[in-house]
Design a protein around this motif. Structure first.
Motif, PDB file in Angstrom:
ATOM      1  N   ALA A  21       0.826  -1.214   0.000  1.00  0.00           N
ATOM      2  CA  ALA A  21       0.000   0.000   0.000  1.00  0.00           C
ATOM      3  C   ALA A  21       0.859   1.264   0.000  1.00  0.00           C
ATOM      4  O   ALA A  21       0.548   2.242  -0.681  1.00  0.00           O
ATOM      5  CB  ALA A  21      -0.932  -0.009   1.213  1.00  0.00           C
ATOM      6  N   TRP A  24       2.282   1.673  -3.484  1.00  0.00           N
ATOM      7  CA  TRP A  24       1.227   2.181  -4.366  1.00  0.00           C
ATOM      8  C   TRP A  24       1.004   3.672  -4.127  1.00  0.00           C
ATOM      9  O   TRP A  24       0.801   4.442  -5.062  1.00  0.00           O
ATOM     10  CB  TRP A  24      -0.060   1.405  -4.087  1.00  0.00           C
ATOM     11  CG  TRP A  24      -1.241   1.809  -4.916  1.00  0.00           C
ATOM     12  CD1 TRP A  24      -1.619   1.297  -6.121  1.00  0.00           C
ATOM     13  CD2 TRP A  24      -2.205   2.838  -4.608  1.00  0.00           C
ATOM     14  NE1 TRP A  24      -2.752   1.915  -6.572  1.00  0.00           N
ATOM     15  CE2 TRP A  24      -3.130   2.866  -5.667  1.00  0.00           C
ATOM     16  CE3 TRP A  24      -2.373   3.717  -3.548  1.00  0.00           C
ATOM     17  CZ2 TRP A  24      -4.213   3.740  -5.682  1.00  0.00           C
ATOM     18  CZ3 TRP A  24      -3.441   4.604  -3.567  1.00  0.00           C
ATOM     19  CH2 TRP A  24      -4.351   4.606  -4.622  1.00  0.00           C
ATOM     20  N   ASN A  25       1.056   4.076  -2.873  1.00  0.00           N
ATOM     21  CA  ASN A  25       0.760   5.454  -2.520  1.00  0.00           C
ATOM     22  C   ASN A  25       1.798   6.431  -3.077  1.00  0.00           C
ATOM     23  O   ASN A  25       1.473   7.574  -3.403  1.00  0.00           O
ATOM     24  CB  ASN A  25       0.686   5.587  -0.998  1.00  0.00           C
ATOM     25  CG  ASN A  25       0.046   6.878  -0.558  1.00  0.00           C
ATOM     26  OD1 ASN A  25      -1.115   7.134  -0.858  1.00  0.00           O
ATOM     27  ND2 ASN A  25       0.800   7.705   0.141  1.00  0.00           N
ATOM     28  N   ALA A  28       0.640   7.167  -6.389  1.00  0.00           N
ATOM     29  CA  ALA A  28      -0.631   7.887  -6.336  1.00  0.00           C
ATOM     30  C   ALA A  28      -0.457   9.345  -5.927  1.00  0.00           C
ATOM     31  O   ALA A  28      -1.313  10.178  -6.233  1.00  0.00           O
ATOM     32  CB  ALA A  28      -1.591   7.190  -5.373  1.00  0.00           C
ATOM     33  N   LEU A  29       0.641   9.672  -5.252  1.00  0.00           N
ATOM     34  CA  LEU A  29       0.884  11.063  -4.868  1.00  0.00           C
ATOM     35  C   LEU A  29       0.961  11.990  -6.074  1.00  0.00           C
ATOM     36  O   LEU A  29       0.698  13.182  -5.966  1.00  0.00           O
ATOM     37  CB  LEU A  29       2.180  11.169  -4.059  1.00  0.00           C
ATOM     38  CG  LEU A  29       2.150  10.636  -2.624  1.00  0.00           C
ATOM     39  CD1 LEU A  29       3.552  10.658  -2.034  1.00  0.00           C
ATOM     40  CD2 LEU A  29       1.190  11.448  -1.765  1.00  0.00           C
ATOM     41  N   ASN A 157       8.053   6.664   1.893  1.00  0.00           N
ATOM     42  CA  ASN A 157       6.785   7.337   1.643  1.00  0.00           C
ATOM     43  C   ASN A 157       6.744   8.698   2.333  1.00  0.00           C
ATOM     44  O   ASN A 157       6.255   9.689   1.770  1.00  0.00           O
ATOM     45  CB  ASN A 157       5.638   6.461   2.134  1.00  0.00           C
ATOM     46  CG  ASN A 157       4.266   7.040   1.827  1.00  0.00           C
ATOM     47  OD1 ASN A 157       3.936   7.282   0.677  1.00  0.00           O
ATOM     48  ND2 ASN A 157       3.467   7.265   2.854  1.00  0.00           N
ATOM     49  N   SER A 197       8.007   3.071  -6.911  1.00  0.00           N
ATOM     50  CA  SER A 197       6.851   2.302  -6.484  1.00  0.00           C
ATOM     51  C   SER A 197       6.919   0.863  -6.995  1.00  0.00           C
ATOM     52  O   SER A 197       6.645  -0.090  -6.255  1.00  0.00           O
ATOM     53  CB  SER A 197       5.570   2.973  -6.991  1.00  0.00           C
ATOM     54  OG  SER A 197       4.433   2.212  -6.678  1.00  0.00           O
ATOM     55  N   SER A 233      -4.890   2.461   1.377  1.00  0.00           N
ATOM     56  CA  SER A 233      -4.407   3.845   1.300  1.00  0.00           C
ATOM     57  C   SER A 233      -5.538   4.851   1.432  1.00  0.00           C
ATOM     58  O   SER A 233      -5.422   5.842   2.156  1.00  0.00           O
ATOM     59  CB  SER A 233      -3.656   4.065  -0.022  1.00  0.00           C
ATOM     60  OG  SER A 233      -2.475   3.307  -0.069  1.00  0.00           O
ATOM     61  N   ARG A 238      -4.332   8.656   2.152  1.00  0.00           N
ATOM     62  CA  ARG A 238      -3.152   8.570   1.284  1.00  0.00           C
ATOM     63  C   ARG A 238      -2.310   9.831   1.285  1.00  0.00           C
ATOM     64  O   ARG A 238      -1.204   9.822   0.759  1.00  0.00           O
ATOM     65  CB  ARG A 238      -3.570   8.203  -0.140  1.00  0.00           C
ATOM     66  CG  ARG A 238      -4.442   9.184  -0.883  1.00  0.00           C
ATOM     67  CD  ARG A 238      -4.984   8.546  -2.154  1.00  0.00           C
ATOM     68  NE  ARG A 238      -5.740   9.476  -2.973  1.00  0.00           N
ATOM     69  CZ  ARG A 238      -5.235  10.148  -4.001  1.00  0.00           C
ATOM     70  NH1 ARG A 238      -3.977   9.983  -4.320  1.00  0.00           N
ATOM     71  NH2 ARG A 238      -5.978  10.987  -4.689  1.00  0.00           N
ATOM     72  N   THR A 239      -2.795  10.909   1.869  1.00  0.00           N
ATOM     73  CA  THR A 239      -1.957  12.104   1.986  1.00  0.00           C
ATOM     74  C   THR A 239      -1.209  12.147   3.317  1.00  0.00           C
ATOM     75  O   THR A 239      -0.454  13.076   3.569  1.00  0.00           O
ATOM     76  CB  THR A 239      -2.806  13.378   1.837  1.00  0.00           C
ATOM     77  OG1 THR A 239      -3.799  13.415   2.866  1.00  0.00           O
ATOM     78  CG2 THR A 239      -3.487  13.415   0.475  1.00  0.00           C
ATOM     79  N   PRO A 244      -1.546   4.611   4.809  1.00  0.00           N
ATOM     80  CA  PRO A 244      -1.676   3.251   4.275  1.00  0.00           C
ATOM     81  C   PRO A 244      -1.393   2.170   5.312  1.00  0.00           C
ATOM     82  O   PRO A 244      -2.024   1.111   5.303  1.00  0.00           O
ATOM     83  CB  PRO A 244      -0.638   3.220   3.143  1.00  0.00           C
ATOM     84  CG  PRO A 244      -0.485   4.656   2.736  1.00  0.00           C
ATOM     85  CD  PRO A 244      -0.630   5.436   3.997  1.00  0.00           C
TER      86      PRO A 244
END
Length: 297
Positions: A21, A24-25, A28-29, A157, A197, A233, A238-239, A244
């Protein structure tokens, strides 16, 4: 003893999926939502497994090397999908997951097809002075190893969120046109996020293969593995740096230890319900409810 073993086994897999996760995050950022991260997980698992099976290399070497296969696919992904955004990127990533899965499923001479590979070497032992830690058979030792991997990924992260590069990714997420006017090369920065990632996801996949001692296409290229990091996430936040992780540590043990015994045929439906509730009632994730650290005066 049996309950303790189950407890550490679930906690170990929780750390593994939290790592997935977090990885992935990072991508995704940048504003990109991937529905195909199982491709990187499966490639890392299979590359490590094949190196171990055909060349008898130790997992100590095959795990970091196998994850490079995930990075290679990420290069193709970055180039092929560089013009796609939003839902189109999500759908393309979902379709892209089928490419390595189909190749692995049909290349019988190399991968043994849908039969998969069994009898893989377990994680090696580590000697510390007079103490020997067996990561292959000791479930508790596996948990601490996966916890260490998760914490390292969480640190990456955190750096991706709080550093200058992290601000670059978030600027792209909020308004890519404005970011481009400021001189940010969106495709390049998004590709860098995907490379990091994908490598971390490949590491998670390779660890999974050697923990289980086997690998097969349906197991490591499943849609379930693409959905889990998204759910953890978004639910966790997720921020937030540890969002996550928080999502994984609440939802996965809940599913495995409580819902699965009660609803063996429908326990996974909780993830769909979680996404719906999160989107409607707390879109920032539950980590947003945690108190912020005091600011220095």
């Amino acid at each position: 003893f049996r309950e303790a073993t189950l407890f550490y086994q679930v906690l170990g897999l929780t750390c593994l999926y939290a790592t997935l996760a977090l990885a992935w995050n990072i991508y995704a950022l940048s504003g990109a939502i991937s529905l195909g991260h199982a491709a990187f997980f499966g490639l890392g698992a299979y590359a490590s497994a094949l190196l171990n099976h055909h060349y008898h290399w130790s997992p100590l070497f095959t795990i970091p090397l196998g994850a490079l296969a995930s990075v290679a696919f990420a290069v193709f992904w970055s180039w092929g999908f560089r013009r796609l955004r939003g839902v189109y990127l999500g759908l393309a990533s979902l379709a892209a997951m089928e490419i390595p899965k189909t190749i692995v499923d049909n290349w019988d001479r190399l991968t043994y097809g849908s039969m998969g590979l069994v009898g893989l070497d377990r994680l090696p032992s580590l000697a510390l002075g007079g103490l020997e830690v067996d990561f292959g058979l000791n479930i508790k030792a596996q948990y601490y190893l996966l916890l260490a991997v998760m914490l390292l990924t969480a640190l990456l992260n955190l750096q991706s969120i709080r550093t200058r590069w992290g601000w670059t990714l978030r600027a792209m997420r909020e308004n890519e046109t404005a970011a481009a006017i400021l001189g940010i090369a969106a495709n390049r920065e998004r590709a860098k996020a995907l490379m990091l990632s994908s490598y971390l996801t490949g590491i998670a996949g390779a660890l999974y293969a050697h923990i289980m001692g086997l690998v097969e296409p349906a197991l490591v290229f499943s849609l379930h593995l693409s959905i889990l990091p998204l759910v953890f996430s978004i639910f966790g936040g997720r921020t937030q740096a540890l969002g996550p992780v928080l999502g994984a540590f609440i939802l996965y043990p809940l599913e495995q230890l409580i819902l699965q015994p009660l609803f063996p045929m429908g326990h996974s439906a909780v993830y769909g319900l979680v996404i719906i509730l999160t989107v409607f009632f707390f879109p920032q994730g539950i980590a947003a409810w945690l108190p912020s650290p005091p600011k220095s005066v």
